[in-house]
Design an enzyme around this catalytic site. Structure first.
Site, PDB file in Angstrom:
ATOM      1  N   GLU A 260      -7.444  -1.848  -5.112  1.00  0.00           N
ATOM      2  CA  GLU A 260      -7.616  -3.069  -4.329  1.00  0.00           C
ATOM      3  C   GLU A 260      -6.370  -3.881  -4.608  1.00  0.00           C
ATOM      4  O   GLU A 260      -6.224  -4.452  -5.683  1.00  0.00           O
ATOM      5  CB  GLU A 260      -8.826  -3.862  -4.830  1.00  0.00           C
ATOM      6  N   CYS A 299      -7.532 -12.638  -3.630  1.00  0.00           N
ATOM      7  CA  CYS A 299      -6.974 -11.514  -2.876  1.00  0.00           C
ATOM      8  C   CYS A 299      -7.350 -11.614  -1.408  1.00  0.00           C
ATOM      9  O   CYS A 299      -6.678 -11.062  -0.547  1.00  0.00           O
ATOM     10  CB  CYS A 299      -7.498 -10.213  -3.447  1.00  0.00           C
TER      11      CYS A 299
HETATM   12  P1  NAP Z   1      -0.941  -7.293 -11.584  1.00  0.00           P
HETATM   13  O1  NAP Z   1       0.219  -7.905 -12.255  1.00  0.00           O
HETATM   14  O2  NAP Z   1      -0.693  -6.148 -10.712  1.00  0.00           O
HETATM   15  O3  NAP Z   1      -1.927  -6.905 -12.761  1.00  0.00           O
HETATM   16  C1  NAP Z   1      -3.170  -6.364 -12.483  1.00  0.00           C
HETATM   17  C2  NAP Z   1      -3.664  -5.618 -13.691  1.00  0.00           C
HETATM   18  O4  NAP Z   1      -2.836  -4.490 -13.933  1.00  0.00           O
HETATM   19  C3  NAP Z   1      -3.668  -6.418 -14.969  1.00  0.00           C
HETATM   20  O5  NAP Z   1      -4.804  -6.103 -15.710  1.00  0.00           O
HETATM   21  C4  NAP Z   1      -2.419  -5.929 -15.660  1.00  0.00           C
HETATM   22  O6  NAP Z   1      -2.482  -6.087 -17.049  1.00  0.00           O
HETATM   23  C5  NAP Z   1      -2.452  -4.483 -15.302  1.00  0.00           C
HETATM   24  N1  NAP Z   1      -1.209  -3.803 -15.423  1.00  0.00           N
HETATM   25  C6  NAP Z   1       0.031  -4.241 -15.083  1.00  0.00           C
HETATM   26  N2  NAP Z   1       0.931  -3.281 -15.340  1.00  0.00           N
HETATM   27  C7  NAP Z   1       0.259  -2.233 -15.861  1.00  0.00           C
HETATM   28  C8  NAP Z   1       0.637  -0.961 -16.344  1.00  0.00           C
HETATM   29  N3  NAP Z   1       1.907  -0.564 -16.320  1.00  0.00           N
HETATM   30  N4  NAP Z   1      -0.313  -0.151 -16.828  1.00  0.00           N
HETATM   31  C9  NAP Z   1      -1.605  -0.509 -16.855  1.00  0.00           C
HETATM   32  N5  NAP Z   1      -2.016  -1.723 -16.425  1.00  0.00           N
HETATM   33  C10 NAP Z   1      -1.098  -2.563 -15.925  1.00  0.00           C
HETATM   34  O7  NAP Z   1      -1.742  -8.329 -10.744  1.00  0.00           O
HETATM   35  P2  NAP Z   1      -2.245  -9.786 -11.187  1.00  0.00           P
HETATM   36  O8  NAP Z   1      -1.034 -10.638 -11.280  1.00  0.00           O
HETATM   37  O9  NAP Z   1      -3.139  -9.720 -12.357  1.00  0.00           O
HETATM   38  O10 NAP Z   1      -3.124 -10.181  -9.966  1.00  0.00           O
HETATM   39  C11 NAP Z   1      -2.617 -10.779  -8.824  1.00  0.00           C
HETATM   40  C12 NAP Z   1      -2.520  -9.793  -7.708  1.00  0.00           C
HETATM   41  O11 NAP Z   1      -3.741  -9.068  -7.592  1.00  0.00           O
HETATM   42  C13 NAP Z   1      -2.315 -10.441  -6.374  1.00  0.00           C
HETATM   43  O12 NAP Z   1      -1.304  -9.778  -5.707  1.00  0.00           O
HETATM   44  C14 NAP Z   1      -3.643 -10.266  -5.653  1.00  0.00           C
HETATM   45  O13 NAP Z   1      -3.547 -10.189  -4.271  1.00  0.00           O
HETATM   46  C15 NAP Z   1      -4.171  -9.032  -6.243  1.00  0.00           C
HETATM   47  N6  NAP Z   1      -5.622  -9.037  -6.221  1.00  0.00           N
HETATM   48  C16 NAP Z   1      -6.259  -8.182  -5.413  1.00  0.00           C
HETATM   49  C17 NAP Z   1      -7.629  -8.178  -5.382  1.00  0.00           C
HETATM   50  C18 NAP Z   1      -8.391  -7.251  -4.496  1.00  0.00           C
HETATM   51  O14 NAP Z   1      -9.606  -7.131  -4.614  1.00  0.00           O
HETATM   52  N7  NAP Z   1      -7.751  -6.575  -3.587  1.00  0.00           N
HETATM   53  C19 NAP Z   1      -8.352  -9.030  -6.192  1.00  0.00           C
HETATM   54  C20 NAP Z   1      -7.664  -9.890  -7.012  1.00  0.00           C
HETATM   55  C21 NAP Z   1      -6.278  -9.872  -7.016  1.00  0.00           C
HETATM   56  P3  NAP Z   1      -1.678  -7.268 -17.805  1.00  0.00           P
HETATM   57  O15 NAP Z   1      -2.225  -8.525 -17.292  1.00  0.00           O
HETATM   58  O16 NAP Z   1      -1.986  -7.037 -19.222  1.00  0.00           O
HETATM   59  O17 NAP Z   1      -0.259  -7.078 -17.435  1.00  0.00           O
END
Ligand code: NAP
Length: 681
Positions: A260, A299
């Site tokens: 997602e 999101c």
């Molecule tokens: P993100 O930076 O992509 O991080 C999401 C998750 O991935 C976090 O738990 C992060 O952990 C983890 N992560 C990052 N790099 C990783 C790696 N190399 N290996 C394993 N895990 C890793 O996103 P975010 O900043 O938390 O969230 C914002 C984004 O999420 C926005 O773009 C939003 O649109 C999207 N979003 C989508 C939905 C949906 O349902 N489609 C819902 C909510 C948000 P760490 O925090 O420890 O880095």
């Protein structure tokens, strides 16, 4: 349970809490002060995955879908019973009370919703039979059917920062119902709130040990330890989704991966929703709500406001007026409409995105009064309204400013609006506001392929809609393309994501033995009238072949008089003969059903408590006066209603005539008492 006292965000692995020092510092969204640190150093990730498979998996495997549904319900109620600490800590993420409500109580609500889905839509069993068997031989001695069974693996859930509770619970519910243990990894920025909730869940003892583990901080080498029976569900940015999806272990083992990701969701104002219409006002209110709830960090938030070119001025004016009434400030203040972003880093990231958008869009609003806070300390940002100077500029369809930011984009025709929505390259949701049915159909069908959910609003549902931005547990949450291509929610569909669908081929008896569902062509048992057997005594395959009954013209006329159904095919010989279907007057189909019941019921009080419906009814051959009807009634499927004193029994009913032709075939649904009715069994 105060955030200020909680310095180290712990993990729960291998049945105990694990604390790591020297982690990443987490700051309060409002004050900017350090409140916690998070790190997963020292965790043996391979052992964590193995603990889930070895301890959590077997414990879940002992339970039926209904057992798990009952646990989800108990957990939801437990979490809802005492939410004060969650709300208090949630303020540190910048969330207002109503933002936190969505996260905390909305998350518990998903558990309750999946509990209902499990009880209503799944059997009280450990496998699901998916659809009816298909015959693969002329004589019916070789069949095929599908089952969905548990996978002996672990589900890894990687969550985004914006919904630390809901984000965990909405994945937990379908995974748990499917019977898969899980490892939850919240986004570091708000992991302290997820940790608090997991601590509460573990303390409750409601979940079987090993079914839920928590990794706070990095996932380390966890993904390297995953195998073909495991699954990964990710929520976050498209970039991270790509990184994880292409992880060598995930590719090598074809690990099920659900993403997602971010998306640029649209709200489209129909050309018929002119100023002054209810739909226009609903549109304006929804755009403002989506900009300000969670400070736009959703999101599903509306990033693109797609409006008819001749209405851009009206829309702009109404949005400016609406935004002027939004109170931005301390999320702990009940008067506040919009709180802070999650962190200063996130605010700076949004500012950078807005700067990029400025090249192709004009600023309409980007300032506000900040009440009761020093906005320089916290992650505050004014609601920001932009107007695209070129509707097709790629930046407005590709840059996701993950904050209170949206862009007005003009269109010329419905086809143009559809094209513009599609430029997002796949989104979670789009809303359409119009009073006009044809316009609604044209826009909704035009954009459907590009979206996981299309939310159509008119005056009739304006007061009852659950909203553009609210994923519903019963409906698909996910979207194609940029949105990740997943379906994280969607009622029972998302439960099946964590199960294996297998085609089973064999003889009817073997299919019955394997699936626990009686299959046409397999043995029928004569243990006396099956309606005299209590739920525990009744076996799948227990059957009765009834006496026969001859249908007469008098029966048909009496039934017509009783019901008032004087349709010509039953009453007029000439007209019936002239029809392309009948050779003369025929019995009512509902008479055939009623006569069948008259043949198979056991009249005195007995274990069968009630009949609550029919499924899959077909009248295959017309029944003419003079035909003799006989019923084969066979216990097809049993599902115990735990604690209710009865179980549901599905019967295969086949009504045949004197030539062996099927007059009617259906599944009869009944409730059958357990021995000692009323007692829990
Ligand atoms: P993100 O930076 O992509 O991080 C999401 C998750 O991935 C976090 O738990 C992060 O952990 C983890 N992560 C990052 N790099 C990783 C790696 N190399 N290996 C394993 N895990 C890793 O996103 P975010 O900043 O938390 O969230 C914002 C984004 O999420 C926005 O773009 C939003 O649109 C999207 N979003 C989508 C939905 C949906 O349902 N489609 C819902 C909510 C948000 P760490 O925090 O420890 O880095």
């Amino acid at each position: 349970m105060n955030a200020v006292k909680r310095h180290v965000v712990e993990s729960y692995v291998g049945g105990r809490w694990h604390a790591a020092s020297d982690g990443v510092t987490l700051k309060h969204a409002v004050t900017g002060s350090a409140i916690a640190s998070v790190s997963s150093d020292g965790i043996d990730f391979g052992a964590t995955a193995e603990y889930a498979r070895a301890v959590g998996g077997p414990a879940l495997g002992e339970l039926t879908f209904h057992d798990r549904a009952a646990i989800l319900r108990a957990l939801g109620k437990y979490l809802l019973a005492d939410t004060a600490a969650f709300y208090e800590l949630s303020t540190a993420t910048g969330a207002t009370r109503s933002d936190s409500w969505v996260d905390i109580e909305g998350g518990a609500g998903v558990l309750m919703a999946y509990s209902g889905i499990g009880r209503r839509e799944m059997p009280n069993a450990k496998i699901v039979v998916d659809g009816e068997p298909v015959s693969l031989s002329r004589d019916g001695s070789f069949l095929g059917t599908h089952i969905l069974g548990p996978r002996p693996g672990v589900a890894v859930h990687v969550n985004a920062f914006n919904f630390p509770c809901w984000g965990m619970l909405e994945k937990l519910a379908p995974t748990f119902l499917a019977g898969m243990p899980m490892i939850v990894k919240p986004a570091s920025q708000t992991a302290y709130l997820t940790e608090l909730m997991v601590r509460s869940i573990i303390d409750s003892g409601i979940l079987p040990e090993g079914s839920l583990q928590l990794i706070s901080g990095s996932t380390g080498d966890l993904l390297d330890h995953l195998g073909p029976q495991d699954a990964v569900a990710f929520t976050g940015s498209a970039d991270t989704a790509r990184l994880l999806r292409t992880h060598p272990t995930i590719i090598a083992n074809s690990i099920r991966f659900n993403a997602e990701a971010d998306s640029l969701n649209a709200a489209i104002l129909g050309q018929s929703a002119t100023q002054g219409s209810a739909e226009f006002d609903l549109f304006i209110a929804e755009v403002i709500r989506e900009m300000t709830v969670k400070a736009g960090q959703k999101c599903t938030a509306i990033r693109r406001v797609i409006v008819p070119a001749n209405m851009v001025g009206d829309v702009e004016q109404a949005l400016v007026a609406g935004l002027a009434g939004v109170r931005v400030g301390d999320p702990a203040n009940p008067e506040t409409d919009m709180g802070a972003l999650v962190s200063l880093d996130q605010r700076d990231e949004v500012r950078r995105s807005v700067d990029s958008l400025r090249g192709v869009a004009d600023v309409v609003v980007d300032s506000c009064d900040f009440h009761d806070v020093d906005e320089r300390l916290g992650a505050f940002l004014a609601p920001t309204l932009l107007r695209a100077s070129d509707s097709r500029a790629s930046a407005v369809h590709s840059i996701e400013a993950f904050g209170p930011v949206t862009t007005i984009i003009s269109y010329d025709s419905a086809a143009d609006a559809v094209d513009l929505a599609a430029l997002g390259k796949g989104s979670l949701v789009a809303s359409v506001f119009t009073p006009d049915d044809r316009e609604a159909a044209e826009l909704a069908l035009g954009i459907a392929a590009h979206h996981g959910r299309v939310h159509v609003v008119d005056e009739a549902c304006g007061g009852t809609t659950t909203g553009h931005g609210s994923p519903m547990p019963q409906l698909v949450h996910g979207g194609p393309g940029r949105a990740g291509g997943g379906e994280e929610l969607g009622g029972v569909r998302s439960v099946y994501h964590y199960m294996q669908r297998t085609a089973i081929q064999g003889s009817p008896d073997k299919i019955t033995a394997i699936t626990g569902t009686w299959t046409n062509g397999s043995r029928r048992n004569d243990n006396g009238h099956p309606f005299t057997l209590h739920f525990e005594d009744l076996q799948v395959g227990d059957a009765i072949k009834t006496d026969s009954r001859t249908v007469t013209i008098d029966d048909i006329e009496a039934f017509a008089d009783l019901t008032g159904d004087h349709f010509y095919a039953h009453m007029d010989e000439e007209a019936a003969k002239a029809s392309p279907i009948f050779n003369g007057r025929v019995a009512h189909g509902y008479f055939v059903l009623s006569a069948a019941a008259g043949l198979f019921v056991w009249a005195p009080p007995g274990p069968v408590l009630a009949n609550y419906g029919l499924d899959n009814l077909r009248f295959a051959t017309p029944t003419y006066p003079g035909d003799d009807l006989t019923v084969h009634l066979t216990a097809k499927e049993k599902s115990l209603r735990a604690g209710a004193g009865y179980g549901e029994v599905r019967w295969d009913a086949q009504v045949v005539n004197q030539n062996g032709e099927t007059a009617a075939t259906y599944d009869l649904l009944t409730m059958v008492a357990c021995r000692g009715e009323g007692e829990s069994s």
